[in-house]
Scaffold this motif. Structure first.
Motif, mmCIF file in Angstrom:
data_model
loop_
_atom_site.group_PDB
_atom_site.id
_atom_site.type_symbol
_atom_site.label_atom_id
_atom_site.label_comp_id
_atom_site.label_asym_id
_atom_site.label_seq_id
_atom_site.Cartn_x
_atom_site.Cartn_y
_atom_site.Cartn_z
ATOM 1 N N ASP A 25 0.818 -1.217 0.000
ATOM 2 C CA ASP A 25 0.000 0.000 0.000
ATOM 3 C C ASP A 25 0.851 1.265 0.000
ATOM 4 O O ASP A 25 0.528 2.243 -0.686
ATOM 5 N N ASP A 26 1.938 1.281 0.767
ATOM 6 C CA ASP A 26 2.789 2.473 0.794
ATOM 7 C C ASP A 26 3.382 2.754 -0.580
ATOM 8 O O ASP A 26 3.453 3.905 -1.022
ATOM 9 N N MET A 27 3.802 1.700 -1.268
ATOM 10 C CA MET A 27 4.373 1.886 -2.590
ATOM 11 C C MET A 27 3.303 2.301 -3.600
ATOM 12 O O MET A 27 3.562 3.086 -4.517
ATOM 13 N N CYS A 28 2.080 1.782 -3.425
ATOM 14 C CA CYS A 28 0.975 2.204 -4.293
ATOM 15 C C CYS A 28 0.721 3.702 -4.160
ATOM 16 O O CYS A 28 0.484 4.404 -5.158
ATOM 17 N N VAL A 29 0.778 4.209 -2.941
ATOM 18 C CA VAL A 29 0.594 5.641 -2.721
ATOM 19 C C VAL A 29 1.712 6.428 -3.400
ATOM 20 O O VAL A 29 1.471 7.447 -4.061
ATOM 21 N N ALA A 30 2.943 5.953 -3.266
ATOM 22 C CA ALA A 30 4.072 6.640 -3.903
ATOM 23 C C ALA A 30 3.928 6.651 -5.418
ATOM 24 O O ALA A 30 4.201 7.667 -6.072
ATOM 25 N N LEU A 31 3.479 5.557 -5.987
ATOM 26 C CA LEU A 31 3.266 5.508 -7.429
ATOM 27 C C LEU A 31 2.150 6.455 -7.851
ATOM 28 O O LEU A 31 2.257 7.150 -8.865
ATOM 29 N N ALA A 32 1.066 6.487 -7.072
ATOM 30 C CA ALA A 32 -0.051 7.378 -7.401
ATOM 31 C C ALA A 32 0.394 8.834 -7.411
ATOM 32 O O ALA A 32 -0.032 9.624 -8.266
ATOM 33 N N ARG A 33 1.274 9.197 -6.496
ATOM 34 C CA ARG A 33 1.777 10.576 -6.439
ATOM 35 C C ARG A 33 2.733 10.881 -7.587
ATOM 36 O O ARG A 33 2.969 12.049 -7.913
ATOM 37 N N ASN A 34 3.282 9.835 -8.196
ATOM 38 C CA ASN A 34 4.297 10.018 -9.231
ATOM 39 C C ASN A 34 3.692 10.308 -10.602
ATOM 40 O O ASN A 34 4.419 10.644 -11.529
ATOM 41 N N LEU A 54 -7.151 13.102 -14.796
ATOM 42 C CA LEU A 54 -8.066 13.361 -13.690
ATOM 43 C C LEU A 54 -7.441 14.353 -12.712
ATOM 44 O O LEU A 54 -6.226 14.313 -12.472
ATOM 45 N N PRO A 55 -8.224 15.228 -12.125
ATOM 46 C CA PRO A 55 -7.666 16.172 -11.148
ATOM 47 C C PRO A 55 -7.295 15.466 -9.850
ATOM 48 O O PRO A 55 -7.883 14.442 -9.495
ATOM 49 N N SER A 56 -6.309 16.003 -9.170
ATOM 50 C CA SER A 56 -5.944 15.498 -7.847
ATOM 51 C C SER A 56 -7.000 15.960 -6.839
ATOM 52 O O SER A 56 -7.500 17.088 -6.935
ATOM 53 N N PRO A 57 -7.411 15.131 -5.875
ATOM 54 C CA PRO A 57 -6.923 13.783 -5.550
ATOM 55 C C PRO A 57 -7.693 12.648 -6.229
ATOM 56 O O PRO A 57 -7.463 11.486 -5.911
ATOM 57 N N GLU A 58 -8.602 12.975 -7.162
ATOM 58 C CA GLU A 58 -9.340 11.913 -7.843
ATOM 59 C C GLU A 58 -8.385 10.979 -8.586
ATOM 60 O O GLU A 58 -8.574 9.759 -8.613
ATOM 61 N N ARG A 59 -7.338 11.547 -9.209
ATOM 62 C CA ARG A 59 -6.381 10.735 -9.948
ATOM 63 C C ARG A 59 -5.681 9.735 -9.028
ATOM 64 O O ARG A 59 -5.553 8.552 -9.348
ATOM 65 N N LEU A 64 -5.061 4.114 -6.763
ATOM 66 C CA LEU A 64 -5.101 3.170 -5.653
ATOM 67 C C LEU A 64 -6.180 2.115 -5.874
ATOM 68 O O LEU A 64 -5.964 0.920 -5.615
ATOM 69 N N GLN A 65 -7.342 2.536 -6.361
ATOM 70 C CA GLN A 65 -8.413 1.582 -6.615
ATOM 71 C C GLN A 65 -7.996 0.554 -7.665
ATOM 72 O O GLN A 65 -8.360 -0.623 -7.568
ATOM 73 N N PHE A 66 -7.236 0.988 -8.661
ATOM 74 C CA PHE A 66 -6.749 0.047 -9.673
ATOM 75 C C PHE A 66 -5.859 -1.012 -9.035
ATOM 76 O O PHE A 66 -6.027 -2.217 -9.283
ATOM 77 N N PHE A 67 -4.888 -0.599 -8.215
ATOM 78 C CA PHE A 67 -4.001 -1.567 -7.579
ATOM 79 C C PHE A 67 -4.788 -2.523 -6.682
ATOM 80 O O PHE A 67 -4.544 -3.743 -6.694
#
Length: 211
Positions: A25-34, A54-59, A64-67
């Protein structure tokens, strides 16, 4: 630390220049921010669905939902492994592979993205090479498929550079516009001819019964 209930968290594919790891999950968050900036060097969206717009934070939520969906829906009939690309320990993008009925077809498809600041360093070919080692050496695939819109020149160049052969074309929707996709295929014999000796797969064994 071993993860007996979800062994994918221990899976690593290592090359001299990067690693592929199944993201927690932590890495998923890092990827989402990237996912920021222009992923396609001014050539416009090259995904079928332009989720990066998509605008942040929707993007980030969508990422995260995809992962999470990939984890929840994984089965031997259908699986999707969205592996994080780590460069010097930093999440730089994603190199995924997916399959339907893999135990019978032995066929995989793939998709990827790389954050803008990591582009132009040869990492696209390196991450695809790591994925192909996992597919052929690790999973025993007989073919690997890929495809990209004709305007996605970087992806097309990577496919050709690592040894794929063109395999026809088709028209698909890119957003709300029809566009031409160039398809590619690599078979096991071609992989054997281009196979490198400096790619290492770790901790795959416990994952195999789930795939």
């Amino acid at each position: 630390m071993a993860h007996p209930f979800w062994p994918f968290f221990d899976l690593v594919v290592r090359t001299p220049h990067l690693e592929l790891r199944y993201p927690d999950d932590d890495m998923c968050v890092a990827l989402a921010r990237n996912v920021e900036g222009d992923l396609f060097a001014g050539s416009g969206n090259q995904f079928r669905l332009d989720w990066t717009a998509l605008p942040s934070p929707e993007r980030e939520r969508s990422s995260l939902q995809f992962f999470w969906r990939c984890r929840a829906e994984l089965s031997r009939d259908h699986w999707n492994l969205p592996l994080a690309v780590l460069v010097d320990g930093e999440p730089a993008g994603s190199q995924g592979l997916h399959a339907d009925d893999f135990t019978r077809t032995r066929s995989i498809d793939s998709g990827s993205w790389l954050a803008q600041r990591f582009q132009g360093r040869g990492l696209g070919a390196e991450m695809r090479t790591a994925m192909l080692h996992l597919a052929f050496d690790g999973l025993g695939a007989v073919e690997a498929l890929s495809g990209a819109f004709e305007t996605n020149t970087r992806s097309l160049r990577v496919s050709r550079a690592v040894g794929y052969a063109e395999n026809g074309e088709q028209i698909m929707m890119r957003g709300d516009t029809a566009a031409r996709v160039i398809n590619f295929r690599m078979d096991a014999a071609t992989f054997a001819a281009v196979r490198r000796d400096d790619v290492v797969i770790e901790n795959l064994g416990p994952c195999l019964p789930l795939l």
